[in-house]
Design a protein around this motif. Structure first.
Motif, PDB file in Angstrom:
ATOM      1  N   TYR A  81      -2.139  -3.649  -6.729  1.00 51.13           N
ATOM      2  CA  TYR A  81      -2.304  -2.336  -6.100  1.00 51.13           C
ATOM      3  C   TYR A  81      -1.792  -1.232  -7.022  1.00 51.13           C
ATOM      4  O   TYR A  81      -2.434  -0.190  -7.200  1.00 51.13           O
ATOM      5  CB  TYR A  81      -1.564  -2.317  -4.763  1.00 51.13           C
ATOM      6  CG  TYR A  81      -1.325  -0.934  -4.197  1.00 51.13           C
ATOM      7  CD1 TYR A  81      -2.362  -0.211  -3.616  1.00 51.13           C
ATOM      8  CD2 TYR A  81      -0.057  -0.351  -4.239  1.00 51.13           C
ATOM      9  CE1 TYR A  81      -2.141   1.062  -3.096  1.00 51.13           C
ATOM     10  CE2 TYR A  81       0.179   0.904  -3.723  1.00 51.13           C
ATOM     11  CZ  TYR A  81      -0.868   1.609  -3.155  1.00 51.13           C
ATOM     12  OH  TYR A  81      -0.647   2.870  -2.653  1.00 51.13           O
ATOM     13  N   GLN A  90      -2.145   5.428  -5.348  1.00 53.61           N
ATOM     14  CA  GLN A  90      -0.953   4.623  -5.072  1.00 53.61           C
ATOM     15  C   GLN A  90       0.159   5.496  -4.503  1.00 53.61           C
ATOM     16  O   GLN A  90       0.365   6.626  -4.956  1.00 53.61           O
ATOM     17  CB  GLN A  90      -0.437   3.931  -6.341  1.00 53.61           C
ATOM     18  CG  GLN A  90      -1.339   2.841  -6.869  1.00 53.61           C
ATOM     19  CD  GLN A  90      -2.199   3.302  -8.013  1.00 53.61           C
ATOM     20  OE1 GLN A  90      -2.003   4.392  -8.538  1.00 53.61           O
ATOM     21  NE2 GLN A  90      -3.182   2.502  -8.384  1.00 53.61           N
ATOM     22  N   GLN A  94      -0.607  -9.025  -4.474  1.00 51.39           N
ATOM     23  CA  GLN A  94      -0.979  -7.884  -3.652  1.00 51.39           C
ATOM     24  C   GLN A  94      -0.407  -6.565  -4.170  1.00 51.39           C
ATOM     25  O   GLN A  94      -1.152  -5.611  -4.404  1.00 51.39           O
ATOM     26  CB  GLN A  94      -0.520  -8.113  -2.199  1.00 51.39           C
ATOM     27  CG  GLN A  94      -1.175  -9.297  -1.516  1.00 51.39           C
ATOM     28  CD  GLN A  94      -0.674  -9.484  -0.094  1.00 51.39           C
ATOM     29  OE1 GLN A  94      -0.139  -8.575   0.529  1.00 51.39           O
ATOM     30  NE2 GLN A  94      -0.847 -10.694   0.426  1.00 51.39           N
ATOM     31  N   ILE A  95       0.921  -6.508  -4.342  1.00 53.66           N
ATOM     32  CA  ILE A  95       1.550  -5.219  -4.623  1.00 53.66           C
ATOM     33  C   ILE A  95       1.341  -4.791  -6.073  1.00 53.66           C
ATOM     34  O   ILE A  95       0.974  -3.638  -6.343  1.00 53.66           O
ATOM     35  CB  ILE A  95       3.054  -5.273  -4.274  1.00 53.66           C
ATOM     36  CG1 ILE A  95       3.242  -5.746  -2.837  1.00 53.66           C
ATOM     37  CG2 ILE A  95       3.680  -3.886  -4.455  1.00 53.66           C
ATOM     38  CD1 ILE A  95       4.686  -5.883  -2.407  1.00 53.66           C
ATOM     39  N   ASN A 135      -4.207  -0.718 -10.004  1.00 53.21           N
ATOM     40  CA  ASN A 135      -5.598  -0.378  -9.701  1.00 53.21           C
ATOM     41  C   ASN A 135      -5.832   1.118  -9.886  1.00 53.21           C
ATOM     42  O   ASN A 135      -5.360   1.944  -9.089  1.00 53.21           O
ATOM     43  CB  ASN A 135      -5.933  -0.801  -8.269  1.00 53.21           C
ATOM     44  CG  ASN A 135      -7.419  -0.719  -7.980  1.00 53.21           C
ATOM     45  OD1 ASN A 135      -8.178  -0.069  -8.704  1.00 53.21           O
ATOM     46  ND2 ASN A 135      -7.838  -1.381  -6.917  1.00 53.21           N
TER      47      ASN A 135
END
Length: 701
Positions: A80, A88, A76-77, A83
């Motif tokens: 992120y 962010q 998840q992190i 991406n």
């Protein structure tokens, strides 16, 4: 003249703004800055990396909150952060700057002047009006000041000696873990171009810190760590149980388990016994305990508490009907009143969508009653039932109650579950092994730890006692058996008087507990517990329930231990017995825990069926103990009394269980089905008859 040059491993420079949180007793200073992701990965640390962490008596809250969910980090992190299609941003990470004793591999107590510190110099050209060293930390200020609360103290630049300062995250652990994962050998632009906000905490009076009672640095860290992390994210059921202080189920479970780690079993003794965390799987979020060093799990205890209370946890606190049912169940099962809670619920039910909340007084009443009535019984069951008692003795004798073994197994289990062989769990495990095997005092190697685990798991192997399905049956059997009050038990007593044992007064310290020997007499308590001078105490309903529960659990555990002593294969799923009217192999647990095609039936239905076997077995021992413990009793007489509608209450309860297990979907029917025979109630009951007769004769009742 030559000069000795000290090579100080220093951090980068960090520009800061200073502030503090102040109350009447506490003043917590902080320094706000930004740190590149590369510097964050290099200079900032996770709580699992604290030097000497395996020797710290972590509490339940701390144990959970220091744990990193690497699946969440990697899935998840980190994605992120990588991406490019989304913006962010991270909230600030809070870092406590702690004194580090590199030689002793542990955290020190403070940055006192006698610490042998080597603070690094601040590089020029910036000119500072004032420079202060706090141990190995150097702070330069742009303006002059007279004290930490002056305006001039509010901004400056800092750095520290990396060998003597350990910067540990007490908030934002998963964010920092993701940064470390992203920055490891990366040339990602996100690493080189991004900076993360960081708040440094420094517990030193020279920068404005103030605390009542001069607590140790580690204790301050722990308090802040819990407060900052406790409500940061939705937690799993296992963690919720041990962190939620507003839920009746959770507070009851916590009355069974100890509050923090320990390397002894001392918490089992005393007026308020607790299960040591070393015996309970608190970290894996699973119910199974057939492998590993544990007797049970937090999820297993949660299940047991749900059965004891007769009510499920509340998921919607505006469901007033469910809450009313829960309050009534708590009153009935714990002997409490909860008058204020009931009145408050009625008031709030009139205000639609107003969530109900148990008050501190409500929760104290609930938890105190559970601790008095049920907690000792659960602990006795899980430590004095023969296989569990023997496992605790084995672990105590082998030294596997130590903090080092507990931490090793937690890391070992995480490593074994990790799909990536070289992942974070494996790295943390490797660092731990290197640390404990190379230390000067009491070094311990991986081979020794694995050998200790092997001995534990060899002991557990092939024993039903260490399967969830059996432990649930064991617990449900106790709850069924505990329904007998003193008057019902006394119906079994012969007309003549015999010497009795008052179980309410009997002291059961774990260190001196001896399993029941064959033929030992077991007689129940008087109606109320007696005081030291022989007078009868007045008691509340909860007090009466406590006496009854104490007596029943002692009888129940002793009876089952007596059976295990006489029938060593009793806890083997393949246990066989002689059936005088049928040739061939006859499996004792067939139809309950054993599936017809082999192996254990792990369903709740199997637990419920096995529960009646354990309940009836204990009731048979009770019948014999009360009737004539010194001489052999007649099983057919017992069986006949069970079928008598006017017989003793204990016998009638046994017959109800026999009827339940003689139907076509229960034990008797399943046995007939496994032989491809047509169901017949009498034949199904006969299967139960021969099983219990075998136990009766084997034990010598």
């Amino acid at each position: 003249m030559s000069r000795k040059i000290v090579d100080i491993p220093a951090t980068a420079h960090f520009d800061f703004l200073h502030g503090s949180y102040s109350s009447a007793k506490w003043k917590i200073p902080y320094f706000v800055t930004t740190v590149s992701l590369k510097d964050a990965a290099e200079h900032l640390h996770l709580t699992s990396e604290i030097p000497g962490s395996e020797d710290i008596l972590w509490s339940i809250d701390e144990l959970y909150q220091r744990d990193i969910n690497w699946n969440r980090v990697e899935r998840q992190i980190v994605p992120y952060l990588r991406n490019a299609e989304v913006p962010q941003f991270f909230n600030a990470i809070t870092i406590a700057l702690l004194p580090r004793d590199l030689a002793a591999a542990k955290i020190g107590d403070g940055f006192d002047d006698a610490g042998g510190w080597n603070p690094p110099k601040l590089e020029s050209p910036p000119s500072y009006e004032k420079v202060v060293n706090v141990g190995p930390i150097t702070l330069g200020f742009w303006d002059d000041w007279d004290g930490p609360h002056d305006i001039g103290f509010r901004s400056g630049r800092m750095r520290w000696n990396k060998d003597q300062v350990f910067g540990v995250a007490i908030d934002g652990q998963h964010r920092l873990a993701a940064i470390k994962s992203l920055a490891a050998g990366s040339v990602d632009p996100a690493v080189s171009n991004s900076r993360v906000p960081v708040i440094f905490l420094l517990f030193d009076e020279r920068v404005g810190f103030q605390a009542p009672g001069r607590p140790e640095t580690v204790e301050i860290l722990r308090r802040l760590f819990i407060d900052l992390n406790k409500h940061s994210q939705t937690v799993s059921r296992g963690r919720q149980i041990l962190l939620d202080d507003r839920d009746p189920h959770a507070v009851c479970v916590r009355k069974i388990v100890a509050e923090r780690l320990s390397n002894t079993i001392d918490s089992l003794d005393g007026p308020s016994p607790r299960m040591p965390l070393s015996l309970i799987d608190w970290h894996s979020e699973q119910a199974k305990f057939d492998t590993g060093p544990y007797i049970s799990t937090v999820l297993g205890l949660d299940w047991a508490v749900t059965k004891i209370l007769g009510t499920k946890p509340i998921s919607d606190w505006t469901d007033y009907v469910a809450i009313e049912k829960q309050i009534k169940a708590l009153i009935y099962r714990l002997g409490v009143t909860l008058k204020d809670a009931s009145a408050r619920l009625q008031d709030q039910a009139a205000l639609s969508m107003t969530p109900f909340v148990y008050s501190d007084e409500d929760l104290t009443e609930i938890s105190d009653a559970f601790a008095s009535v049920w907690s000792p019984a659960v602990i006795d069951l899980f430590t004095k039932f023969q296989p569990y008692f023997d496992l605790v003795s084995l672990r105590d004798g082998e030294g596997t109650l130590s903090l080092q073994f507990q931490e090793w197994y937690r890391l070992y289990e995480a490593k074994e579950k990790e799909k990536n062989a070289g992942g974070h769990a494996a790295q943390n495990y490797g660092k731990f092994i290197q640390r404990v095997s190379s230390r000067e005092e009491n070094p311990i190697g991986e081979t020794t730890l694995q050998a200790q685990l092997y001995k534990i798991e060899s002991f557990k192997r092939d024993s039903l006692a260490f399967n969830v399905v059996f432990q649930r049956a064991l617990m449900e059997g106790l709850l069924e058996y505990a329904k007998f009050d003193s008057a019902q038990v006394d119906e079994l007593a012969p007309d003549y008087e015999s010497e009795s044992i008052d179980f309410a007064e009997e002291q059961w310290e774990f260190s001196s507990f001896a399993p029941t020997v064959e033929g030992e007499e077991v007689v129940v308590d008087s109606e109320y517990a007696s005081s030291g001078n022989g007078s009868t105490k007045s008691s509340t309903r909860a007090d009466e329930m406590k006496v009854q529960t104490e007596s029943r659990v002692i009888e129940y555990v002793r009876s089952l231990n007596r059976i295990i002593s006489a029938v060593p294969d009793f806890l083997n799923i393949e246990m066989k017995f002689e059936h005088p009217e049928r040739e061939g192999t006859h499996l004792f647990w067939l139809g309950s825990l054993r599936k017809p095609d082999g192996g254990i039936d792990f369903t709740q239905g199997a637990s419920t069926r096995a529960k009646d076997i354990l309940f009836i077995a204990a009731a048979m021992c009770l019948y014999d103990d009360r009737l004539d413990p010194g001489n052999p009793s007649d099983f057919d007489k017992f069986w006949s009394e069970c079928r008598d509608p006017n017989g003793p209450s204990v016998c009638r309860a046994v017959y109800r269980a026999l009827v339940r297990q003689s139907n076509d979907q229960a034990i008797g029917g399943r046995i007939l089905k496994s032989r491809q025979e047509e169901y017949n109630c009498d034949v199904a009951e006969e299967e139960l008859y021969w099983r219990f007769r075998y136990l009766w004769e084997s034990v010598g009742l």
